[in-house]
Design an enzyme around this catalytic site. Structure first.
Site, PDB file in Angstrom:
ATOM      1  N   GLU A  63      16.647  53.589  53.057  1.00 36.63           N
ATOM      2  CA  GLU A  63      17.161  54.746  52.184  1.00 36.63           C
ATOM      3  C   GLU A  63      17.187  54.008  50.663  1.00 36.63           C
ATOM      4  O   GLU A  63      17.604  52.663  50.740  1.00 36.63           O
ATOM      5  CB  GLU A  63      18.578  55.093  52.294  1.00 36.63           C
ATOM      6  CG  GLU A  63      18.790  55.917  53.605  1.00 36.63           C
ATOM      7  CD  GLU A  63      20.257  56.091  53.892  1.00 36.63           C
ATOM      8  OE1 GLU A  63      21.111  55.773  53.275  1.00 36.63           O
ATOM      9  OE2 GLU A  63      20.585  56.198  55.258  1.00 36.63           O
ATOM     10  N   LYS A 101      19.037  52.299  47.682  1.00 36.52           N
ATOM     11  CA  LYS A 101      20.330  52.006  47.352  1.00 36.52           C
ATOM     12  C   LYS A 101      20.832  52.349  45.967  1.00 36.52           C
ATOM     13  O   LYS A 101      20.127  51.872  45.097  1.00 36.52           O
ATOM     14  CB  LYS A 101      20.292  50.332  47.483  1.00 36.52           C
ATOM     15  CG  LYS A 101      22.003  49.750  47.263  1.00 36.52           C
ATOM     16  CD  LYS A 101      21.736  48.301  47.702  1.00 36.52           C
ATOM     17  CE  LYS A 101      23.442  47.853  47.761  1.00 36.52           C
ATOM     18  NZ  LYS A 101      24.132  47.878  46.447  1.00 36.52           N
ATOM     19  N   ASP A 127      22.466  52.928  42.846  1.00 32.15           N
ATOM     20  CA  ASP A 127      23.192  52.104  41.840  1.00 32.15           C
ATOM     21  C   ASP A 127      24.462  52.981  40.997  1.00 32.15           C
ATOM     22  O   ASP A 127      24.319  52.844  39.915  1.00 32.15           O
ATOM     23  CB  ASP A 127      22.475  51.067  40.870  1.00 32.15           C
ATOM     24  CG  ASP A 127      23.301  50.081  40.376  1.00 32.15           C
ATOM     25  OD1 ASP A 127      24.346  49.609  40.664  1.00 32.15           O
ATOM     26  OD2 ASP A 127      22.643  49.430  39.242  1.00 32.15           O
ATOM     27  N   TYR A 175      25.640  59.591  52.443  1.00 29.86           N
ATOM     28  CA  TYR A 175      24.792  58.830  53.408  1.00 29.86           C
ATOM     29  C   TYR A 175      25.481  58.455  54.514  1.00 29.86           C
ATOM     30  O   TYR A 175      24.847  57.998  55.348  1.00 29.86           O
ATOM     31  CB  TYR A 175      23.855  57.988  52.714  1.00 29.86           C
ATOM     32  CG  TYR A 175      24.725  57.076  51.778  1.00 29.86           C
ATOM     33  CD1 TYR A 175      25.685  56.100  52.363  1.00 29.86           C
ATOM     34  CD2 TYR A 175      24.451  56.976  50.316  1.00 29.86           C
ATOM     35  CE1 TYR A 175      26.309  55.252  51.441  1.00 29.86           C
ATOM     36  CE2 TYR A 175      25.338  56.230  49.620  1.00 29.86           C
ATOM     37  CZ  TYR A 175      26.116  55.409  50.257  1.00 29.86           C
ATOM     38  OH  TYR A 175      26.929  54.459  49.300  1.00 29.86           O
ATOM     39  N   LYS A 220      16.666  43.829  48.107  1.00 31.67           N
ATOM     40  CA  LYS A 220      16.593  43.987  46.615  1.00 31.67           C
ATOM     41  C   LYS A 220      15.110  43.608  45.962  1.00 31.67           C
ATOM     42  O   LYS A 220      14.726  42.506  46.381  1.00 31.67           O
ATOM     43  CB  LYS A 220      17.614  43.101  45.856  1.00 31.67           C
ATOM     44  CG  LYS A 220      18.881  43.400  46.299  1.00 31.67           C
ATOM     45  CD  LYS A 220      19.920  43.984  44.980  1.00 31.67           C
ATOM     46  CE  LYS A 220      21.229  44.169  45.361  1.00 31.67           C
ATOM     47  NZ  LYS A 220      22.135  44.125  44.325  1.00 31.67           N
ATOM     48  N   CYS A 242      17.727   6.163  29.016  1.00 33.33           N
ATOM     49  CA  CYS A 242      18.866   7.323  29.469  1.00 33.33           C
ATOM     50  C   CYS A 242      19.439   7.649  28.030  1.00 33.33           C
ATOM     51  O   CYS A 242      19.612   7.084  27.235  1.00 33.33           O
ATOM     52  CB  CYS A 242      20.021   6.531  30.180  1.00 33.33           C
ATOM     53  SG  CYS A 242      21.436   7.512  30.211  1.00 33.33           S
ATOM     54  N   CYS A 245      22.810   6.190  27.437  1.00 32.58           N
ATOM     55  CA  CYS A 245      22.979   4.742  27.295  1.00 32.58           C
ATOM     56  C   CYS A 245      21.756   3.700  27.025  1.00 32.58           C
ATOM     57  O   CYS A 245      21.834   2.765  26.500  1.00 32.58           O
ATOM     58  CB  CYS A 245      23.734   3.965  28.163  1.00 32.58           C
ATOM     59  SG  CYS A 245      22.623   3.771  29.634  1.00 32.58           S
ATOM     60  N   CYS A 251      19.316   7.103  35.825  1.00 35.34           N
ATOM     61  CA  CYS A 251      19.773   5.862  34.876  1.00 35.34           C
ATOM     62  C   CYS A 251      20.452   4.806  35.744  1.00 35.34           C
ATOM     63  O   CYS A 251      21.065   5.118  36.407  1.00 35.34           O
ATOM     64  CB  CYS A 251      20.708   6.474  33.974  1.00 35.34           C
ATOM     65  SG  CYS A 251      21.921   5.212  33.096  1.00 35.34           S
ATOM     66  N   CYS A 293      26.994   3.337  32.321  1.00 38.70           N
ATOM     67  CA  CYS A 293      26.507   4.299  31.384  1.00 38.70           C
ATOM     68  C   CYS A 293      27.487   5.422  31.240  1.00 38.70           C
ATOM     69  O   CYS A 293      28.393   5.754  32.195  1.00 38.70           O
ATOM     70  CB  CYS A 293      25.313   5.088  32.043  1.00 38.70           C
ATOM     71  SG  CYS A 293      24.848   6.488  31.467  1.00 38.70           S
TER      72      CYS A 293
HETATM   73  S1  IVH Z   1      25.283  52.303  53.383  1.00 36.78           S
HETATM   74  C1  IVH Z   1      28.524  49.114  54.231  1.00 36.78           C
HETATM   75  N1  IVH Z   1      23.534  53.373  51.923  1.00 36.78           N
HETATM   76  O1  IVH Z   1      25.896  49.815  48.246  1.00 36.78           O
HETATM   77  C2  IVH Z   1      28.712  50.616  54.037  1.00 36.78           C
HETATM   78  N2  IVH Z   1      25.101  52.042  50.855  1.00 36.78           N
HETATM   79  O2  IVH Z   1      26.674  47.206  48.424  1.00 36.78           O
HETATM   80  C3  IVH Z   1      27.505  51.166  54.431  1.00 36.78           C
HETATM   81  N3  IVH Z   1      25.141  52.010  48.520  1.00 36.78           N
HETATM   82  O3  IVH Z   1      29.338  50.069  49.037  1.00 36.78           O
HETATM   83  C4  IVH Z   1      26.780  51.744  53.058  1.00 36.78           C
HETATM   84  N4  IVH Z   1      23.313  53.319  48.369  1.00 36.78           N
HETATM   85  O4  IVH Z   1      28.502  52.079  47.799  1.00 36.78           O
HETATM   86  C5  IVH Z   1      24.609  52.556  52.142  1.00 36.78           C
HETATM   87  N5  IVH Z   1      21.818  54.618  50.832  1.00 36.78           N
HETATM   88  C6  IVH Z   1      23.005  53.783  50.771  1.00 36.78           C
HETATM   89  C7  IVH Z   1      23.597  53.259  49.519  1.00 36.78           C
HETATM   90  C8  IVH Z   1      24.593  52.463  49.709  1.00 36.78           C
HETATM   91  C9  IVH Z   1      24.202  52.579  47.674  1.00 36.78           C
HETATM   92  C10 IVH Z   1      26.106  51.098  48.005  1.00 36.78           C
HETATM   93  C11 IVH Z   1      27.532  51.420  48.570  1.00 36.78           C
HETATM   94  C12 IVH Z   1      27.832  50.271  49.359  1.00 36.78           C
HETATM   95  C13 IVH Z   1      27.065  49.171  48.432  1.00 36.78           C
HETATM   96  C14 IVH Z   1      26.944  48.002  49.015  1.00 36.78           C
END
Ligand code: IVH
Length: 676
Positions: free
Chosen positions: A114, A116, A118, A226, A315, A409, A412, A427, A432
């Site tokens: 999924e 992530k 932000d 999620y 990431k 260096c 010195c 050095c 020194c």
């Molecule tokens: S699963 C750890 N799924 O990322 C509990 N987290 O760095 C399971 N986040 O605190 C989290 N998108 O707030 C999950 N598709 C996604 C997410 C997600 C963003 C965030 C979440 C978590 C943080 C971890």
């Protein structure tokens, strides 16, 4: 209308409005006109007005609470809200998969990927089918009550739709702003002369933490859900994909971009597709989350204190920043190693201002062709240390100056030496000033002589005022002279002198470490201290004798012998003795040696998840130091080592009156055993 009918009509209107909210806010696909929607809404408002007994805080008309709250109440999460560990390389994903397969005993694992998001993590608690509170993550254990602002998000259902309804269920996800909405919000704030939000995530956090829900209601926050926290009285589906369907069935906004893969290889092969997708999304997603689809495996894998072992984030790009190199300076370390450091035009990156970055060594500079005056791309390599990724050569003016190491260096001017087997120039002048400074700081550092209050600034003034020229001069300092220094009162001076006095009664292993012999770290200092009875003995040891000790190899043995051959170092040791620093092992140190260590011969039981160690790592350490790990608590157990969420073993240990070691104490014991 009969009262029963009125009640029914009100309920129907609420249902209809929530459904249309869903079509509009989640699916982006309204099936009625705004006018028709407004008519339904108005009818509901009027009925609620006329028949107050049918009013409900969960009605769609009550999303915008009228009154600001006075503060954000603290909410204890029934189950912790964790974070996820990050990876940056496909290889790390494969490691993750391997670990998961080992721990679960499965040959192959399927995953759900999924985006992530932000945004800001929230948990929504539904009691008997209605939203009872919404809370932020906080520190993971305790969050803040943001029900009043979260309720203003139309896409978040105020009731559960799909039977059976659990008595309590926590639905978790992320609240965020779309980039465009964030821009509009900031433009508006600029016009109003209000401070701007740094990014959409900060804007989302700032908005849900507002005390006044009416302001929040004006901002188009969005959400994706999620996962779950506490779940009571229902069996949720046992696959992540099916759980996402459950959420959709209950009209929760679920990110449409999720996908199941049958093995890790498929995930790895899809990475570039995901990367492209991320760039096209109207909101910020800083990577993807990879979760084991089979949820029955999650408790088997468990979690560390911070994050579950069944999920990992990948990431794509780390945050980057452009800046220019104002200068390349050479930094001299305490062992004489010369490191080129880029002085940068200060720039914000990942929440901090960066003004310097190590360029590691001259070869690295040549490889990347980094020149003074260049515009460069900076990145925080997966952590906190910034690095120069590359030079933007297109914008060169021609005035950039290539880096030249020079022959002397920078501190010195004694000739630099580049050994064949390392890229680092050195050095070799033991006097020194830069090396001296590094050596003194190391000598005073926490695991060496542990002289509190002796930092770089004070050392600079001491050197500048000519109060010290070498390490042992520290022991010649007197209150009256110290007080001549700026910002040094009588009290601080006395404190420093007391620290120095106290440091004289030092253990042999600390003293060896404090000398800063190249290649001799804490652990080797401990090994040396156990074998020898005084510093003189160490100084007299031959390479062969040193080589016979555990874990000491040729490089270290040579380095130790060389160190004591240098006349300045011999003088140093004489001076240490002259000023009364203990250079021989005390009786208690000797008996501690005989006693071996804290772990030897003791029985340990491990319970709960630790933050820093896996079970098998903890077991290995204990066994390495001569302890034993058993799985059940008995009268023979000496210590129970406690992680997070300990099981029944803890109760049993309490019953037997067995000593409890928390993870922090366990770590301390290890450090002590390792010679700190
Ligand atoms: S699963 C750890 N799924 O990322 C509990 N987290 O760095 C399971 N986040 O605190 C989290 N998108 O707030 C999950 N598709 C996604 C997410 C997600 C963003 C965030 C979440 C978590 C943080 C971890």
């Amino acid at each position: 209308m009969m009262s029963e009918n009125i009640k029914k009509r009100i309920e129907k209107l609420r249902r209809l409005i929530e459904e249309h909210n869903y079509r509009y806010y989640v699916e982006n696909n309204p099936t009625i006109s705004d006018l028709e929607y407004d008519a339904l809404y108005k009818e509901l408002e009027e009925l609620e007005e006329r028949y107050p007994r049918y009013r409900s805080p969960h009605s769609p008309t009550q999303r915008v609470g009228a009154h600001p709250v006075s503060e954000l109440r603290k909410i204890q999460h029934p189950m912790p809200m964790m974070s996820i560990s990050n990876t940056y390389e496909p290889g790390e994903l494969k490691d993750f998969d391997r670990r998961c397969r080992n721990l679960s005993g499965k040959d192959i694992l399927s995953y759900v990927v999924e985006p992530k998001i932000d945004g800001v993590a929230v948990t929504l608690m539904y009691e008997n089918g209605t939203l009872s509170y919404a809370a932020t993550r906080g520190d993971g254990t305790t969050g803040e009550d943001v029900t009043h602002t979260v309720k203003t998000i139309y896409s978040i259902p105020s009731t559960l739709k799909s039977a059976p309804i659990p008595s309590r269920i926590e639905v978790r996800g992320e609240i965020y702003f779309e980039n465009e909405d964030f821009e509009i919000l900031n433009e508006k704030r600029q016009k109003e002369g209000k401070p701007l939000f740094a990014n959409p995530r900060n804007a989302a956090a700032g908005t849900i933490k507002l005390l006044d829900p009416r302001i929040a209601a004006e901002r188009p926050l969005k959400a994706f859900l999620y996962t779950f926290g506490l779940v009571e009285n229902i069996d949720l589906p046992s696959q992540q994909v099916l759980r996402l369907s459950w959420l959709k069935k209950n009209l929760f906004p679920v990110n449409p971009h999720y996908k199941k893969y049958n093995n890790v290889q498929q995930v790895v092969e899809s990475l570039s597709e995901w990367e492209d997708l991320m760039k096209s999304l109207p909101y910020n997603a800083d990577g993807i989350v990879i979760k084991i689809n089979d949820i029955s495996l999650h408790p088997i894998l468990g979690s560390t204190l911070k994050s579950p072992r069944w999920a990992v984030a990948y990431k794509f790009t780390q945050e980057q920043a452009f800046t220019t190199i104002k200068d390349i300076r050479l930094q001299v370390g305490r062992t004489g190693a010369i490191t080129p450091v880029a002085e940068l035009e200060p720039v914000r990156l990942g929440g901090t201002t960066i003004s310097r970055a190590s360029l590691h060594n001259p070869d690295e500079i040549e490889r990347k062709d980094i020149r003074k005056g260049d515009t460069v791309i900076l990145e925080k390599g997966g952590g906190i240390i910034p690095r120069v990724v590359s030079v933007v050569k297109d914008v060169r003016s021609g005035n950039e100056k290539p880096f030249k190491l020079g022959t002397g260096c920078p501190e010195c001017n004694s000739p630099l030496k580049i050994n064949q087997d390392e890229a680092v120039p050195r050095c070799e002048n033991i006097n020194c000033p830069a090396q001296l400074k590094g050596r003194i700081l190391h000598f005073c550092s926490r695991y060496a002589m542990n002289i509190e209050g002796m930092g770089p600034a004070l050392l600079d003034s001491l050197l500048k005022e000519g109060m010290i020229y070498k390490v042992t001069d520290l022991y010649t300092l007197r209150t009256s002279r110290l007080q001549q220094l700026e910002r040094m009162g009588e009290k601080s001076a006395d404190n420093l002198l007391r620290e120095l006095e106290r440091s004289k009664d030092v253990s042999l292993s600390r003293l060896i470490y404090a000398l800063g012999i190249r290649h001799v770290g804490l652990r080797s200092a401990q090994i040396l201290a156990r074998h020898f009875t005084s510093l003189d003995e160490v100084a007299r040891a031959s390479e062969e004798e040193l080589l016979s000790l555990p874990e000491i190899g040729t490089t270290m043995a040579r380095s130790i012998v060389q160190f004591f051959q240098i006349s300045e170092n011999q003088e140093l040791i004489e001076n240490l003795k002259k000023y009364g620093i203990k250079t021989e092992k005390s009786q208690s140190e000797k008996s501690a040696d005989r006693e071996e260590n804290f772990f030897t011969g003791k029985n340990f039981v491990l319970t709960g998840a630790m933050e820093e160690f896996t079970r098998s790592e903890a077991k290995e350490i204990i066994e390495q130091y001569g302890g034993r790990v058993t799985s059940t608590v008995s009268g023979n157990t000496d210590y129970i080592v406690l992680g997070e969420n300990p099981g029944s073993k803890l109760d049993k240990a309490r019953k037997y009156g067995i000593s409890i070691l928390r993870e922090r104490d366990f770590e301390k014991k290890i450090r002590l055993t390792q010679g700190e």
